[in-house]
Design a protein around this motif. Structure first.
Motif, PDB file in Angstrom:
ATOM      1  N   ASP A  77       0.841  -1.184   0.000  1.00  0.00           N
ATOM      2  CA  ASP A  77       0.000   0.000   0.000  1.00  0.00           C
ATOM      3  C   ASP A  77       0.885   1.245   0.000  1.00  0.00           C
ATOM      4  O   ASP A  77       1.630   1.463   0.956  1.00  0.00           O
ATOM      5  CB  ASP A  77      -0.817  -0.027   1.298  1.00  0.00           C
ATOM      6  CG  ASP A  77      -2.268   0.191   1.018  1.00  0.00           C
ATOM      7  OD1 ASP A  77      -2.630   0.260  -0.173  1.00  0.00           O
ATOM      8  OD2 ASP A  77      -3.034   0.301   2.001  1.00  0.00           O
ATOM      9  N   ALA A  78       0.810   2.060  -1.057  1.00  0.00           N
ATOM     10  CA  ALA A  78       1.728   3.192  -1.188  1.00  0.00           C
ATOM     11  C   ALA A  78       1.638   4.142   0.001  1.00  0.00           C
ATOM     12  O   ALA A  78       0.549   4.515   0.434  1.00  0.00           O
ATOM     13  CB  ALA A  78       1.433   3.954  -2.471  1.00  0.00           C
ATOM     14  N   THR A  80       2.673   7.121  -0.205  1.00  0.00           N
ATOM     15  CA  THR A  80       2.347   8.415  -0.798  1.00  0.00           C
ATOM     16  C   THR A  80       0.862   8.733  -0.707  1.00  0.00           C
ATOM     17  O   THR A  80       0.476   9.892  -0.647  1.00  0.00           O
ATOM     18  CB  THR A  80       2.800   8.423  -2.269  1.00  0.00           C
ATOM     19  OG1 THR A  80       4.160   8.010  -2.326  1.00  0.00           O
ATOM     20  CG2 THR A  80       2.666   9.796  -2.893  1.00  0.00           C
ATOM     21  N   ARG A  81       0.043   7.681  -0.721  1.00  0.00           N
ATOM     22  CA  ARG A  81      -1.408   7.927  -0.629  1.00  0.00           C
ATOM     23  C   ARG A  81      -1.756   8.740   0.595  1.00  0.00           C
ATOM     24  O   ARG A  81      -2.688   9.526   0.603  1.00  0.00           O
ATOM     25  CB  ARG A  81      -2.154   6.598  -0.554  1.00  0.00           C
ATOM     26  CG  ARG A  81      -2.359   5.970  -1.900  1.00  0.00           C
ATOM     27  CD  ARG A  81      -2.868   4.576  -1.766  1.00  0.00           C
ATOM     28  NE  ARG A  81      -4.219   4.562  -1.204  1.00  0.00           N
ATOM     29  CZ  ARG A  81      -4.921   3.443  -1.091  1.00  0.00           C
ATOM     30  NH1 ARG A  81      -4.416   2.296  -1.483  1.00  0.00           N
ATOM     31  NH2 ARG A  81      -6.133   3.468  -0.590  1.00  0.00           N
ATOM     32  N   GLU A  84       2.539  12.775   1.042  1.00  0.00           N
ATOM     33  CA  GLU A  84       3.151  13.089  -0.251  1.00  0.00           C
ATOM     34  C   GLU A  84       4.675  13.044  -0.314  1.00  0.00           C
ATOM     35  O   GLU A  84       5.212  12.706  -1.368  1.00  0.00           O
ATOM     36  CB  GLU A  84       2.687  14.476  -0.739  1.00  0.00           C
ATOM     37  CG  GLU A  84       1.209  14.611  -1.009  1.00  0.00           C
ATOM     38  CD  GLU A  84       0.423  15.004   0.229  1.00  0.00           C
ATOM     39  OE1 GLU A  84       0.964  14.873   1.336  1.00  0.00           O
ATOM     40  OE2 GLU A  84      -0.732  15.422   0.093  1.00  0.00           O
ATOM     41  N   HIS A  87       6.491  10.442  -2.359  1.00  0.00           N
ATOM     42  CA  HIS A  87       6.117  10.292  -3.768  1.00  0.00           C
ATOM     43  C   HIS A  87       7.265   9.867  -4.688  1.00  0.00           C
ATOM     44  O   HIS A  87       7.229   8.803  -5.300  1.00  0.00           O
ATOM     45  CB  HIS A  87       5.471  11.618  -4.219  1.00  0.00           C
ATOM     46  CG  HIS A  87       5.462  11.860  -5.678  1.00  0.00           C
ATOM     47  ND1 HIS A  87       5.658  13.109  -6.224  1.00  0.00           N
ATOM     48  CD2 HIS A  87       5.301  11.031  -6.722  1.00  0.00           C
ATOM     49  CE1 HIS A  87       5.596  13.019  -7.531  1.00  0.00           C
ATOM     50  NE2 HIS A  87       5.385  11.776  -7.866  1.00  0.00           N
ATOM     51  N   GLU A  90       9.059   6.428  -3.720  1.00  0.00           N
ATOM     52  CA  GLU A  90       8.360   5.182  -4.059  1.00  0.00           C
ATOM     53  C   GLU A  90       8.448   4.890  -5.547  1.00  0.00           C
ATOM     54  O   GLU A  90       8.557   3.743  -5.965  1.00  0.00           O
ATOM     55  CB  GLU A  90       6.901   5.265  -3.596  1.00  0.00           C
ATOM     56  CG  GLU A  90       6.796   5.272  -2.083  1.00  0.00           C
ATOM     57  CD  GLU A  90       5.408   4.931  -1.569  1.00  0.00           C
ATOM     58  OE1 GLU A  90       4.449   5.641  -1.970  1.00  0.00           O
ATOM     59  OE2 GLU A  90       5.287   3.975  -0.781  1.00  0.00           O
ATOM     60  N   ARG A  91       8.415   5.941  -6.348  1.00  0.00           N
ATOM     61  CA  ARG A  91       8.578   5.733  -7.789  1.00  0.00           C
ATOM     62  C   ARG A  91       9.968   5.189  -8.095  1.00  0.00           C
ATOM     63  O   ARG A  91      10.147   4.318  -8.949  1.00  0.00           O
ATOM     64  CB  ARG A  91       8.344   7.049  -8.529  1.00  0.00           C
ATOM     65  CG  ARG A  91       6.869   7.353  -8.728  1.00  0.00           C
ATOM     66  CD  ARG A  91       6.631   8.757  -9.208  1.00  0.00           C
ATOM     67  NE  ARG A  91       7.437   9.123 -10.359  1.00  0.00           N
ATOM     68  CZ  ARG A  91       7.462  10.350 -10.886  1.00  0.00           C
ATOM     69  NH1 ARG A  91       6.717  11.304 -10.357  1.00  0.00           N
ATOM     70  NH2 ARG A  91       8.201  10.614 -11.926  1.00  0.00           N
ATOM     71  N   ARG A 100       5.954  -2.780  -6.364  1.00  0.00           N
ATOM     72  CA  ARG A 100       4.838  -1.910  -6.763  1.00  0.00           C
ATOM     73  C   ARG A 100       4.149  -1.259  -5.569  1.00  0.00           C
ATOM     74  O   ARG A 100       3.609  -1.952  -4.708  1.00  0.00           O
ATOM     75  CB  ARG A 100       3.810  -2.730  -7.551  1.00  0.00           C
ATOM     76  CG  ARG A 100       2.587  -1.924  -8.012  1.00  0.00           C
ATOM     77  CD  ARG A 100       1.575  -2.812  -8.697  1.00  0.00           C
ATOM     78  NE  ARG A 100       2.056  -3.240  -9.992  1.00  0.00           N
ATOM     79  CZ  ARG A 100       1.915  -2.518 -11.115  1.00  0.00           C
ATOM     80  NH1 ARG A 100       1.291  -1.359 -11.076  1.00  0.00           N
ATOM     81  NH2 ARG A 100       2.374  -2.969 -12.249  1.00  0.00           N
ATOM     82  N   PRO A 101       4.147   0.087  -5.496  1.00  0.00           N
ATOM     83  CA  PRO A 101       3.374   0.770  -4.463  1.00  0.00           C
ATOM     84  C   PRO A 101       1.929   0.912  -4.924  1.00  0.00           C
ATOM     85  O   PRO A 101       1.610   1.777  -5.740  1.00  0.00           O
ATOM     86  CB  PRO A 101       4.065   2.137  -4.355  1.00  0.00           C
ATOM     87  CG  PRO A 101       4.729   2.339  -5.689  1.00  0.00           C
ATOM     88  CD  PRO A 101       4.859   1.020  -6.382  1.00  0.00           C
ATOM     89  N   HIS A 104      -0.462   4.234  -5.630  1.00  0.00           N
ATOM     90  CA  HIS A 104       0.355   5.442  -5.757  1.00  0.00           C
ATOM     91  C   HIS A 104      -0.330   6.389  -6.730  1.00  0.00           C
ATOM     92  O   HIS A 104      -0.706   5.983  -7.824  1.00  0.00           O
ATOM     93  CB  HIS A 104       1.755   5.057  -6.263  1.00  0.00           C
ATOM     94  CG  HIS A 104       2.751   6.177  -6.218  1.00  0.00           C
ATOM     95  ND1 HIS A 104       2.676   7.255  -7.063  1.00  0.00           N
ATOM     96  CD2 HIS A 104       3.827   6.402  -5.427  1.00  0.00           C
ATOM     97  CE1 HIS A 104       3.686   8.090  -6.783  1.00  0.00           C
ATOM     98  NE2 HIS A 104       4.392   7.590  -5.794  1.00  0.00           N
ATOM     99  N   LEU A 107       2.114   6.883 -10.461  1.00  0.00           N
ATOM    100  CA  LEU A 107       3.164   5.881 -10.567  1.00  0.00           C
ATOM    101  C   LEU A 107       3.773   5.943 -11.959  1.00  0.00           C
ATOM    102  O   LEU A 107       3.283   5.340 -12.905  1.00  0.00           O
ATOM    103  CB  LEU A 107       2.592   4.489 -10.279  1.00  0.00           C
ATOM    104  CG  LEU A 107       3.641   3.387 -10.178  1.00  0.00           C
ATOM    105  CD1 LEU A 107       4.700   3.726  -9.160  1.00  0.00           C
ATOM    106  CD2 LEU A 107       2.987   2.061  -9.829  1.00  0.00           C
TER     107      LEU A 107
END
Ligand code: SF4
Ligand code: SF4
Lengths: 503, 247
Positions: A77-78, A80-81, A84, A87, A90-91, A100-101, A104, A107
């Motif tokens: 679970d990202a 970033t959600r 921020e 952000h 995570e990318r 994989r976040p 996001h 993404l």
């Protein structure tokens, strides 16, 4: 704040066993709590060990650096959600390790390269095609919307990057900045463990920050090999970092002046920037300070003759610099263009995680020289700089102030003669099973390197963060609702690094 | 207004007299390397092994200025016995092999592409392509426009479009991600055109050699007319090479 993260010290290695390795849900919760409570992300990255991917975060909370790690789930679970500032990080993890976040909000690849472990690509890219720009840009829909695409090759002697503006008339609704063209794969090149090459490679991460990155590497090695740096070397390195700051700020103030068609300061600053670069040349034979800093110290002495020459040049330049800066800010046609242009609010700056002059211009006073002092900074008093308006004026003002402050700092350091040993060789037997993070305030802001060694003392991960990694989204934010013709002005007020971002 | 004039007066006149008059760089500047032919084999091997750029050929006693970043490590290591660096900043060559040197460089003015002089001697418009270096090469090309060097007084300018250009100046080791853009820029430049490689990166990959993301130098992609070594080349090195090659 109570946290499961543990405090680490800038530049000092910590045993890996002493850094909490948390179950992922705990890691996620604790990291979010720190950053949502006002902390910032210094590092958040993946690394691979015995075929498993792990994550490591170094966060800062006021004057503390906090670290913890965890095993990386294939998808999660990202963060970033909810927060921020994670952000970009995570990318980057998604791109480097194929983790994989989920959820996001944006993404998208960072630099366009296959991930390090041949995992399925998170972005669905075919890297057989060597075009990073093959990607569906964020687009604003509407009858009167038009797009302007610029780059990667620009109309000047500038680094490559792609800029996609969505406009209504002259007004920019959204700017998307797409980088990656400068990607050289610097981090894996360093973990090749050919230590001879390290100084040369890190000085090439971003040539205008050769001292900043050189110091981060040197301090990390000094930490990992328990190497003392003498007082003279610390002073020389501080002077070099301040020369780097002055040269870049002075050059950018000139470029800003040129962009508002006020040519006298543009020319004067161009010339004076050269005079400062030439002082780095005097110190070490390279205008960008390459070849000066090495683990353990410096490669060139600061003799009485050197101090005399440099002081003499500064004596001559200081009034000129002060007068030109006065001229720039005292000219109403300049102020008319600078004031209110490309403003970013303090709150947005916090969410984006802006650092350095870009952050200070939005009222975020963080300056690593004060908060995590290295080298000779503990002995200097660095003023707290902050401007409230977040616009081009504020960014320029901060830089102008810092130029004058740095000149004073250098002058004071040149006053005392201190002996220094000349360093060529440095130890390569690093502490095993250790983590070290180094933080310095280079001219664009916080630059940091984080190294992890294995049980044999081999570096398994060399993570680099240039301040531009935080700040490019600040430039995009500045352009929101700004006239497209003000792009060059805003761009120069940040003057971010493409290669420092692209690595 | 008064303030503007006062500043103008204080700034004075700053343009360098080079190349009409010689100019000296500070003592620590490292220019053309000179290899000592009598150096011991041990010194040569030691320097070659220690060179971070693999720029030294111990057997042939040469330094490859196209790979060298002029860090000066080899000079220190051998105490000047194997190689020493002179103050000579006039380093440009018309041939990649000339950069592999024991200290002598052929006179750049004698290059074989004489027609370039006729074509571009009075006006040379260049398009710069930045391709994955550290941006210091770009920065020291940019300063040629500042009052001290004032490149425009020689009829040489950097222009915004390859369509307006007589040639391209490439910096950086040419990343995979920049290759297409570089080739398209080259194609968009009308012939006859010149290609100039500036800096260790563009000549050989520079500090990033061996990375799968970069090329082994511009010559692996395009025919190169002029090589300007350094990391970065001093602005005077660029100025000298441009003036000597085209004037
Ligand atoms: S100066 Fe050049 S040849 Fe000598 S060690 Fe450095 S890179 Fe190698
Ligand atoms: S040659 Fe050196 S200065 Fe030029 S781009 Fe490459 S690393 Fe930077």
């Amino acid at each position: 704040m109570k946290t499961a993260f543990t405090e680490i010290t800038n530049g000092k290695p910590t045993e890996r066993a002493a850094i909490p390795h948390l179950p992922f849900p705990d890691f996620r919760r604790e990291a979010l709590a720190i950053v949502q409570g006002g902390g910032r992300v210094v590092h958040f990255f993946g690394y691979e060990e015995s075929d498993a991917v792990k994550l490591m975060a170094v966060l800062r909370d006021d004057d503390r650096l906090l670290a913890a790690g965890c095993d990386a789930p294939e998808a999660y679970d990202a963060l970033t959600r909810e927060c921020e500032p994670f952000h970009m990080f995570e990318r980057e993890i998604a791109e480097q390790f194929g983790i994989r976040p989920e959820g996001h909000p944006w993404l998208k690849m960072v630099r366009y390269h296959p991930n390090y472990r041949s995992a399925p690509d998170v972005f669905g890219n075919d890297y057989g095609e060597d075009i990073p720009g093959r990607y569906d840009y964020y687009a604003v829909d509407g009858e009167e919307i038009h797009e302007v695409a610029v780059g990667p090759v620009h109309a000047g002697v500038i680094e490559p990057g792609h800029f996609r503006f969505n406009c209504i008339g002259e007004r920019v609704l959204h700017l998307e900045i797409h980088l990656g063209y400068q990607h050289r794969s610097v981090e894996p090149l360093l973990t090749g463990n050919d230590y001879r090459r390290w100084p040369i490679i890190v000085e090439g991460i971003a040539g205008d920050t050769a001292i900043g990155h050189g110091l981060c590497m040197a301090q990390a090695v000094e930490g990992l090999t328990d190497l003392e740096v003498d007082a003279g070397a610390r002073i020389s390195r501080t002077i070099a970092l301040e020369f780097e700051r002055i040269a870049n700020h002075v050059g950018d103030l000139g470029a800003l002046s040129g962009d508002v068609a006020f040519l006298p300061p543009a020319n004067y600053c161009g010339r004076m920037r050269g005079d400062f670069l030439n002082m780095s040349l005097w110190m070490c034979g390279n205008r960008f300070g390459k070849g000066l800093v090495r683990p353990g110290g410096v490669r060139f002495p600061m003799t009485d003759e050197d101090r005399k020459v440099l002081t003499g040049r500064i004596d001559e330049l200081q009034p000129q610099v002060a007068h030109v800066i006065g001229l720039l800010f005292g000219t109403s046609s300049v102020r008319a263009r600078f004031d209110g242009c490309g403003a970013v609010s303090r709150s947005d700056a916090g969410h984006l995680g802006l650092v350095g002059p870009a952050g200070r211009a939005c009222g975020l006073p963080y300056d690593a020289r004060r908060v995590f002092p290295t080298e000779n900074y503990r002995r200097l008093s660095i003023p707290e700089n902050a401007e409230p308006t977040g616009d081009v004026y504020a960014r320029a003002k901060i830089r102008g102030d810092e130029v004058l402050q740095s000149i004073d700092l250098i002058r004071s350091m040149l006053r005392n003669p201190v002996e220094t040993a000349i360093i060529e060789e440095w130890p390569k037997d690093f502490a095993p099973g250790a983590v070290v993070a180094t933080v310095n305030e280079a001219w664009r802001g916080e630059v940091s390197h984080c190294l992890i060694t294995d049980d044999a003392g081999k570096v398994v991960r060399y993570k680099i963060k240039d301040p531009s990694f935080h700040n490019w989204n600040g430039l995009a934010m500045s352009l929101r609702d700004t006239g497209i013709s003000d792009f060059p002005l805003n761009n120069k007020s940040y003057n971010l690094s493409y290669c420092g971002f692209d690595l | 207004m008064l303030n503007t004039l006062r500043n103008r007066f204080e700034q004075g006149y700053r343009t360098s007299a080079y190349p009409k008059e010689p100019i000296e760089l500070p003592a620590r500047y490292r220019g053309r390397p000179v290899v000592n032919p009598d150096a011991s084999g041990d010194d040569a091997v030691q320097c070659a092994e220690a060179c971070p750029q693999a720029a030294i050929d111990a057997e042939n006693r040469t330094v490859d200025m196209g790979r060298c970043v002029f860090c000066g490590y080899c000079e220190r290591l051998s105490d000047g016995r194997f190689v020493s660096f002179t103050q000579d900043f006039e380093l440009g060559t018309a041939d990649r092999t000339h950069l592999i040197t024991a200290g002598d460089l052929p006179d750049l003015a004698d290059h074989s592409e004489r027609h370039f002089r006729k074509l571009f001697g009075r006006s040379l418009q260049l398009r710069q392509v930045s391709a994955a270096g550290c941006n210091a090469c770009e920065a020291d090309l940019n300063v040629l426009a500042t009052p001290f060097f004032d490149l425009a007084r020689f009829g040489i300018n950097f222009v915004a479009s390859p369509r307006h250009a007589d040639g391209i100046v490439v910096t950086g080791p040419i990343s995979r991600n920049m290759k297409t853009a570089l080739m398209e820029t080259y194609d968009a430049t009308p012939a006859p055109k010149v290609v100039i490689a500036v800096g260790a990166c563009a000549i050989s990959g520079g500090p990033f050699y061996g990375s799968p993301e970069v090329s082994e130098g511009l010559e692996s992609l395009l025919p190169v007319d002029l090589f300007i070594p350094g990391c970065p080349p001093h602005p005077l090195t660029n100025l000298h090479a441009l003036l000597t090659f085209f004037k």
